[in-house]
Each structure stands twice: as C-alpha cells, then as structure tokens.
Design a protein around this motif. Structure first.
Motif, short mmCIF file in Angstrom:
data_model
loop_
_atom_site.label_atom_id
_atom_site.label_comp_id
_atom_site.label_asym_id
_atom_site.label_seq_id
_atom_site.Cartn_x
_atom_site.Cartn_y
_atom_site.Cartn_z
N GLU A 140 0.83 -1.21 0.00
CA GLU A 140 0.00 0.00 0.00
C GLU A 140 0.86 1.26 0.00
N ILE A 141 1.91 1.25 0.78
CA ILE A 141 2.81 2.42 0.84
C ILE A 141 3.53 2.62 -0.47
N GLU A 172 2.37 1.85 -3.35
CA GLU A 172 1.35 2.42 -4.24
C GLU A 172 1.17 3.91 -3.98
N GLN A 173 1.21 4.32 -2.73
CA GLN A 173 1.09 5.75 -2.41
C GLN A 173 2.27 6.54 -2.97
N GLN A 200 1.63 6.86 -6.65
CA GLN A 200 0.59 7.86 -6.94
C GLN A 200 1.11 9.28 -6.76
N ASP A 201 2.01 9.45 -5.81
CA ASP A 201 2.62 10.77 -5.58
C ASP A 201 3.77 11.05 -6.53
#
Length: 83
Positions: free
Chosen positions: A21-22, A24-25, A28-29
């Motif tokens: 998840e991290i 992916e963040q 996305q950033d």
C-alpha cells in the motif's frame, strides 16, 4: 494450538500488505516510477504468499502432530482402564 502463532501470521500478512500500500502511495505521488513500484509490489506479494503458504503448512503439521499425540494418549488411557 497456541493462538499466538496465528496472530503472528496475521500480523506478518498485514505488514506486508501495508508495504504494498505504501509503495502504491509513493507511485501515486510520483515519488517512484510506476514500473519500479509495480515490480516491488509484486515482489512483496510473492514474499507474502510464500510465507503464508509455508507457515500455514507448518502450523497445520504441528496441529496434526499434537492431535495424533493426544489421540495416542487417550487410546492408551482407555486401554489401561479397559484391562
């Protein structure tokens, strides 16, 4: 079987899910490139799946051994009582 082992397995799985998840963040950033993020997420997922598979099998084996030992003791006790 001691519930702590299953709790640890759950936590291990959850921690590795959080890693994905991290990543992916960060993707996305636009901190890390999508290809890099996807490769690493796949690697983390493969590790999570492998560990889950192996540890679940080991826990199953331990439970089976404990059940067999308990059954043997019970049969032996019944044989002593019946003789």
């Amino acid at each position: 079987m001691n519930a702590i082992f299953y709790e640890r397995l759950f936590l291990l799985n959850r921690c590795l899910e959080q890693v994905a998840e991290i990543l992916e963040q960060f993707r996305q950033d636009e901190i890390i490139h999508a290809v890099f993020a996807n490769d690493r997420k796949r690697t983390v997922e493969d590790l999570r799946a492998d560990l889950s598979h192996v540890l679940t099998g080991m826990l199953h084996q331990k439970e089976l051994e404990a059940t067999m030992a308990s059954t043997r003791r019970q049969i032996e006790a019944e044989d002593k009582d019946g003789k």
